[in-house]
Design a protein around this motif. Structure first.
Motif, PDB file in Angstrom:
ATOM      1  N   ASP A 312     -40.193   2.894  10.309  1.00 19.73           N
ATOM      2  CA  ASP A 312     -38.086   2.390   8.822  1.00 19.73           C
ATOM      3  C   ASP A 312     -37.603   2.033  10.087  1.00 19.73           C
ATOM      4  O   ASP A 312     -36.286   0.773   9.537  1.00 19.73           O
ATOM      5  N   VAL A 313     -37.221   3.001  11.225  1.00 20.96           N
ATOM      6  CA  VAL A 313     -35.842   2.376  12.650  1.00 20.96           C
ATOM      7  C   VAL A 313     -36.275   1.210  12.794  1.00 20.96           C
ATOM      8  O   VAL A 313     -35.226   0.428  13.086  1.00 20.96           O
ATOM      9  N   LEU A 314     -37.468   0.428  12.977  1.00 17.57           N
ATOM     10  CA  LEU A 314     -37.527  -1.175  14.161  1.00 17.57           C
ATOM     11  C   LEU A 314     -37.299  -1.469  12.591  1.00 17.57           C
ATOM     12  O   LEU A 314     -36.641  -2.572  12.903  1.00 17.57           O
ATOM     13  N   GLU A 315     -37.243  -1.849  11.267  1.00 18.12           N
ATOM     14  CA  GLU A 315     -37.082  -2.231  10.379  1.00 18.12           C
ATOM     15  C   GLU A 315     -35.364  -2.520  10.556  1.00 18.12           C
ATOM     16  O   GLU A 315     -35.269  -3.547   9.931  1.00 18.12           O
ATOM     17  N   ARG A 316     -34.602  -1.805  10.711  1.00 18.11           N
ATOM     18  CA  ARG A 316     -33.497  -1.451  10.259  1.00 18.11           C
ATOM     19  C   ARG A 316     -32.797  -2.248  12.062  1.00 18.11           C
ATOM     20  O   ARG A 316     -31.573  -3.102  12.034  1.00 18.11           O
ATOM     21  N   TRP A 321     -30.546  -7.176  15.146  1.00 16.27           N
ATOM     22  CA  TRP A 321     -30.024  -7.892  15.845  1.00 16.27           C
ATOM     23  C   TRP A 321     -31.035  -9.585  15.170  1.00 16.27           C
ATOM     24  O   TRP A 321     -30.295 -10.826  16.041  1.00 16.27           O
ATOM     25  N   PHE A 322     -31.731  -9.317  14.067  1.00 21.72           N
ATOM     26  CA  PHE A 322     -32.252 -10.809  14.406  1.00 21.72           C
ATOM     27  C   PHE A 322     -31.016 -10.931  13.195  1.00 21.72           C
ATOM     28  O   PHE A 322     -30.624 -12.748  12.956  1.00 21.72           O
ATOM     29  N   HIS A 375     -44.949  -7.518   8.879  1.00 20.81           N
ATOM     30  CA  HIS A 375     -44.521  -8.512   7.550  1.00 20.81           C
ATOM     31  C   HIS A 375     -42.617  -8.593   7.459  1.00 20.81           C
ATOM     32  O   HIS A 375     -42.904  -9.860   7.076  1.00 20.81           O
ATOM     33  N   LEU A 376     -42.292  -8.449   8.683  1.00 24.41           N
ATOM     34  CA  LEU A 376     -40.854  -8.970   8.402  1.00 24.41           C
ATOM     35  C   LEU A 376     -40.847 -10.522   9.193  1.00 24.41           C
ATOM     36  O   LEU A 376     -40.898 -11.597   8.483  1.00 24.41           O
ATOM     37  N   ILE A 377     -41.850 -10.816  10.499  1.00 18.02           N
ATOM     38  CA  ILE A 377     -42.232 -12.097  11.343  1.00 18.02           C
ATOM     39  C   ILE A 377     -42.648 -12.900  10.382  1.00 18.02           C
ATOM     40  O   ILE A 377     -41.828 -13.507   9.879  1.00 18.02           O
ATOM     41  N   LYS A 378     -43.797 -12.403   9.620  1.00 19.75           N
ATOM     42  CA  LYS A 378     -44.451 -13.540   9.286  1.00 19.75           C
ATOM     43  C   LYS A 378     -44.382 -13.084   7.912  1.00 19.75           C
ATOM     44  O   LYS A 378     -45.263 -14.553   7.393  1.00 19.75           O
ATOM     45  N   GLU A 379     -43.968 -12.454   7.112  1.00 13.09           N
ATOM     46  CA  GLU A 379     -43.868 -12.700   5.751  1.00 13.09           C
ATOM     47  C   GLU A 379     -42.848 -12.630   5.057  1.00 13.09           C
ATOM     48  O   GLU A 379     -42.464 -13.463   3.975  1.00 13.09           O
TER      49      GLU A 379
END
Length: 426
Positions: A312-316, A321-322, A375-379
């Motif tokens: 969860d933390v990494l997603e935010r 940053w992105f 999921h974030l990067i590829k989807e």
């Protein structure tokens, strides 16, 4: 020690909106294809590789003894997710004895220090951009330089630059020149403390790597500072630029190496998302790319709730940053638990293993953090569309910047859409 992300992360509606708007504005563009096809014919466009660099260190490449299966899983998971990988160029490992270098892929083993030749070969095979770490990093100067004069150290360091540029300047775009200058332990040479150390390093690096991106890198305290022009790291960069040094990119680490019992209190500024934006905005005034160079977010245990909190933390964080215009790279640090620095493999009570900050478990199985980033990067941050050719023979679409595979008329084309408004003729 599961923690509630809503309590751990500090944010507000303005910040959340800025993240979503920033991704749309800064990571996507409007593109068009001029095709030879008839109106109405279908064209499939699919993003194959982001222009933005998502990376990880590759310090365990073929480094797990007597376990071919784990080595293969490590390589599989690395190549499946990342388009950048940090290659270890620690001087005490590239030249452990004076005159004896370890660049070739068949060099003798040193734990967590796979030779550059092996790493670069793997990157080339899998379409991954290698990243050098780090050229002039005194904490890992070889012991045989201890006590030598400044002139002797300079001569050896220049020889090191000659060797690396000859072998890798055309293969590794980013050269990390200095790293962790604010870390006050482990000095090997007096030259590291000399007034001209950094100036000399950057000016020599500019000579030997004229066509590479020269990056400065620093410890995580950048995020704890006031986010103003008088922060120490900001003034260090400004001072070097005023001395005529070439710095092309600004690196910032993000290791959350805080003990579990003090974690919540120790990370207040690190997990304050408005403050992270303020920090990025401050360094953006240099008008240079910002690279998030070393990321560790701990799970602390294998408990499902702890691993989910890490994800969860990494997603935010990755989303923030992105979304920022100046950020060009995010490099996670250790891919797998149990193989971090300052302890032995599998010892989860000591060194950096204690934090369980990997994206994979010790057995190389995927943690929720790995799956979330995938999921974030590829989807989610992906473009995969079928478009119809217009009356003018053109196809227009909006997508993420990067390398595309375009399929139409029974043929497949490779197209690079790296700037907004770009038009390509098939």
């Amino acid at each position: 020690m599961a923690y509630d992300i809503n309590e751990l992360l500090i944010t507000n509606e303005e910040t959340d909106s800025r993240i979503q708007d920033g991704i749309e504005k800064n990571r996507k563009g409007d593109f068009s294809l001029k095709t030879p096809f008839a109106p109405g014919e279908k064209v499939h466009v699919k993003l194959k590789n982001h222009k933005f660099r998502f990376g990880c260190n590759m310090f365990m490449l073929d480094e797990i003894p007597d376990d071919k299966h784990k080595n293969e899983l490590y390589k599989e998971k690395l190549a499946a997710l990342f388009n950048m990988a940090t290659v270890p160029f620690y001087w005490d490992a590239t030249e452990p004895e004076e005159g004896h270098t370890r660049y070739g892929k068949d060099s003798e083993k040193i734990y967590r220090r796979p030779p550059a030749g092996l790493c670069v070969e793997f990157c080339e095979k899998h379409g991954i951009e290698p990243r050098e770490h780090a050229l002039c990093y005194d904490h890992f100067f070889p012991g045989w330089l201890r006590g030598k004069s400044d002139d002797v150290v300079k001569a050896h360091l220049e020889k090191r630059m000659q060797e690396i540029t000859k072998r890798y300047a055309e293969k590794i775009p980013t050269i990390e020149v200095t790293n962790e200058m604010f870390w006050q332990d482990g000095w090997v040479t007096d030259f590291y403390l000399a007034p001209d150390f950094m100036e000399w390093c950057y000016k020599k690096a500019a000579e030997y790597f004229p066509n590479n991106e020269l990056c400065i890198n620093e410890w995580c305290a950048i995020w704890e500072a006031r986010a103003c022009a008088y922060d120490a790291y900001y003034m260090m960069i400004e001072n070097l630029l005023m001395k005529g040094c070439r710095i092309d990119a600004i690196g910032a680490q993000y290791h959350m190496f805080h003990r579990a019992e003090k974690y919540f209190d120790s990370t207040r500024l690190y997990y304050n998302l408005p403050h992270l934006f303020k920090t990025l905005d401050n360094y953006a005034r240099f008008q240079k790319p910002i690279e998030i160079t070393e990321v560790t977010v701990p799970a602390f245990t294998e408990d499902g709730a702890d691993e989910m909190s890490q994800a969860d933390v990494l997603e935010r964080l990755y989303s923030l940053w992105f979304s920022h215009k100046n950020v060009s790279q995010i490099v996670y640090w250790n891919l797998a638990d149990g193989y971090a620095a300052f302890t032995t493999p599998g010892n989860m009570t000591e060194g950096e293993n204690y934090y369980r900050g990997g994206l994979l478990r010790f057995d190389m199985s995927e943690k929720p953090a790995y799956r979330r980033l995938y999921h974030l990067i590829k989807e989610v941050w992906a473009t995969d569309e079928e478009c119809a050719v217009g009356a003018d023979g053109e196809v227009s679409f909006r997508g993420f910047y990067g390398e595309y595979e375009v399929t139409a008329g029974g043929k497949t084309y490779k197209v690079n859409f790296d700037t907004d408004g770009k038009k390509v003729i098939l």
